[in-house]
Structures are given as C-alpha cells and as structure tokens.
Design a protein around this motif. Structure first.
Motif, PDB file in Angstrom:
ATOM      1  N   ASP A  61     -30.629   4.608  64.678  1.00  0.00           N
ATOM      2  CA  ASP A  61     -31.457   4.134  65.783  1.00  0.00           C
ATOM      3  C   ASP A  61     -32.338   2.944  65.397  1.00  0.00           C
ATOM      4  O   ASP A  61     -33.146   2.478  66.191  1.00  0.00           O
ATOM      5  CB  ASP A  61     -32.322   5.265  66.328  1.00  0.00           C
ATOM      6  CG  ASP A  61     -33.137   5.964  65.249  1.00  0.00           C
ATOM      7  OD1 ASP A  61     -32.990   5.629  64.047  1.00  0.00           O
ATOM      8  OD2 ASP A  61     -33.912   6.871  65.599  1.00  0.00           O
ATOM      9  N   LYS A 142     -40.362   8.111  64.841  1.00  0.00           N
ATOM     10  CA  LYS A 142     -39.424   8.964  65.592  1.00  0.00           C
ATOM     11  C   LYS A 142     -40.193  10.096  66.279  1.00  0.00           C
ATOM     12  O   LYS A 142     -39.941  10.416  67.449  1.00  0.00           O
ATOM     13  CB  LYS A 142     -38.359   9.545  64.667  1.00  0.00           C
ATOM     14  CG  LYS A 142     -37.268   8.568  64.298  1.00  0.00           C
ATOM     15  CD  LYS A 142     -36.190   9.212  63.454  1.00  0.00           C
ATOM     16  CE  LYS A 142     -35.314  10.125  64.210  1.00  0.00           C
ATOM     17  NZ  LYS A 142     -34.226   9.496  64.966  1.00  0.00           N
ATOM     18  N   GLN A 143     -41.140  10.692  65.557  1.00  0.00           N
ATOM     19  CA  GLN A 143     -41.933  11.780  66.128  1.00  0.00           C
ATOM     20  C   GLN A 143     -42.822  11.281  67.265  1.00  0.00           C
ATOM     21  O   GLN A 143     -42.974  11.966  68.279  1.00  0.00           O
ATOM     22  CB  GLN A 143     -42.770  12.449  65.040  1.00  0.00           C
ATOM     23  CG  GLN A 143     -41.932  13.211  64.050  1.00  0.00           C
ATOM     24  CD  GLN A 143     -42.708  13.677  62.830  1.00  0.00           C
ATOM     25  OE1 GLN A 143     -43.819  13.250  62.553  1.00  0.00           O
ATOM     26  NE2 GLN A 143     -42.095  14.585  62.068  1.00  0.00           N
ATOM     27  N   LYS A 146     -40.608  10.817  70.288  1.00  0.00           N
ATOM     28  CA  LYS A 146     -40.232  12.125  70.832  1.00  0.00           C
ATOM     29  C   LYS A 146     -41.396  12.731  71.611  1.00  0.00           C
ATOM     30  O   LYS A 146     -41.214  13.256  72.700  1.00  0.00           O
ATOM     31  CB  LYS A 146     -39.801  13.050  69.700  1.00  0.00           C
ATOM     32  CG  LYS A 146     -39.259  14.376  70.165  1.00  0.00           C
ATOM     33  CD  LYS A 146     -38.757  15.198  69.004  1.00  0.00           C
ATOM     34  CE  LYS A 146     -38.185  16.511  69.484  1.00  0.00           C
ATOM     35  NZ  LYS A 146     -37.723  17.348  68.383  1.00  0.00           N
ATOM     36  N   CYS A 149     -41.763  11.103  74.970  1.00  0.00           N
ATOM     37  CA  CYS A 149     -40.725  11.514  75.918  1.00  0.00           C
ATOM     38  C   CYS A 149     -40.987  12.905  76.486  1.00  0.00           C
ATOM     39  O   CYS A 149     -40.545  13.215  77.582  1.00  0.00           O
ATOM     40  CB  CYS A 149     -39.355  11.491  75.242  1.00  0.00           C
ATOM     41  SG  CYS A 149     -38.761   9.837  74.931  1.00  0.00           S
ATOM     42  N   SER A 150     -41.695  13.731  75.739  1.00  0.00           N
ATOM     43  CA  SER A 150     -41.929  15.114  76.184  1.00  0.00           C
ATOM     44  C   SER A 150     -43.177  15.230  77.057  1.00  0.00           C
ATOM     45  O   SER A 150     -43.474  16.304  77.529  1.00  0.00           O
ATOM     46  CB  SER A 150     -42.023  16.041  74.977  1.00  0.00           C
ATOM     47  OG  SER A 150     -43.184  15.740  74.222  1.00  0.00           O
TER      48      SER A 150
END
Length: 151
Positions: A61, A142-143, A146, A149-150
């Motif tokens: 990514d 990345k975290q 994420k 997005c949540s």
C-alpha cells in the motif's frame, strides 16, 4: 495536490477532522523521484536512496510523490516519511515522528508533529534502529488510517 485537515471539529457532536497529511496524487512509483535521485548522485544521494528503498519496501500500500521538492512516502495517500539531501547530510523524516516510539533516541526536532533523523556520511547510523523507526512510522500510519475509517 496536498490536503491537510484541521484538528478542530466543525460543530459540537461532530467527529474531529483528520490531522493527516493527505496526497491523493501519490502513486506506486513516481518517475520524478528517479529524476530527483539522479540529481542527488554521490554519497548523500546513495544514503537517501538506501532509506527510500526501505520505505518503499514497507508494504503493497506504499505510494510516493515529490512534495516540497523531495521524495515523500505514503500509506495509500497519507504521508508517513520522507528523505531529503542537503549540503552535508540527509534527513530521514517522519510526518508523525513526535508521536511514535523512538527507543534508540534517533529522532531530532521540536515541531508539533514531525521529527527527523540526520544522517552524515562520516557518522554511521544504527541501521537496525532506523529500519525499526521506519517500520514503526509505517505501522502507526496504517493504524491511524484504520481508525479514521472506523469512525
């Protein structure tokens, strides 16, 4: 084109906007970075190239672009690190460096978010510690993505 959101919520009860540096124009492999590397040949260019390759290898990514005149590396479109060559040193920088673990105390700087590691040809760096720092910055981004997005 770069976009950076402000941290303040728009209205009471609304989620906070992202504080991430976002670059929708980031691509898998930016040819302008090869031009930049060619223009920064020599010892400092080799140092920059080495650490850029480590960043590129963090995951499928990873995307990149030239931002502010130097190679910048993203997770998808969110910047996590960069390299830049100067007259006598290379910086390996981290966009959220103030917030990542640095057990070997490599990071320099006093900005609200960014930190960097200054590399000089005559001063060897702890390569394992710098690799770990790059991996930490990648994983941290990345975290963060994420978590966004949540929400």
């Amino acid at each position: 084109m770069m976009t950076e959101s402000k941290a303040k919520p728009k209205a009471k009860g609304m989620p906070r906007a992202s504080q991430l540096m976002r670059f929708p124009s980031a691509v898998k492999r930016d040819p302008s970075i090869d031009v930049w590397m060619h223009e920064h040949a020599g010892e400092l260019g080799a140092i920059a190239q080495r650490w850029l390759e480590v960043m590129r290898g963090c995951g499928d990514d990873v995307r990149e672009l030239l931002h502010d005149g130097h190679p910048t590396v993203c997770v998808a479109d969110a910047a996590f690190a960069y390299v830049n060559a100067f007259k006598a040193h290379v910086n390996v920088g981290f966009f959220r460096g103030a917030e990542i673990a640095d057990p070997d105390h490599l990071l320099e700087g006093s900005g609200k978010f960014m930190r960097h590691v200054k590399l000089r040809p005559e001063s060897p760096v702890d390569a394992a510690a710098l690799m770990k720092l790059i991996e930490t910055a990648y994983t941290d981004m990345k975290q963060r993505l994420k978590a966004e997005c949540s929400v």
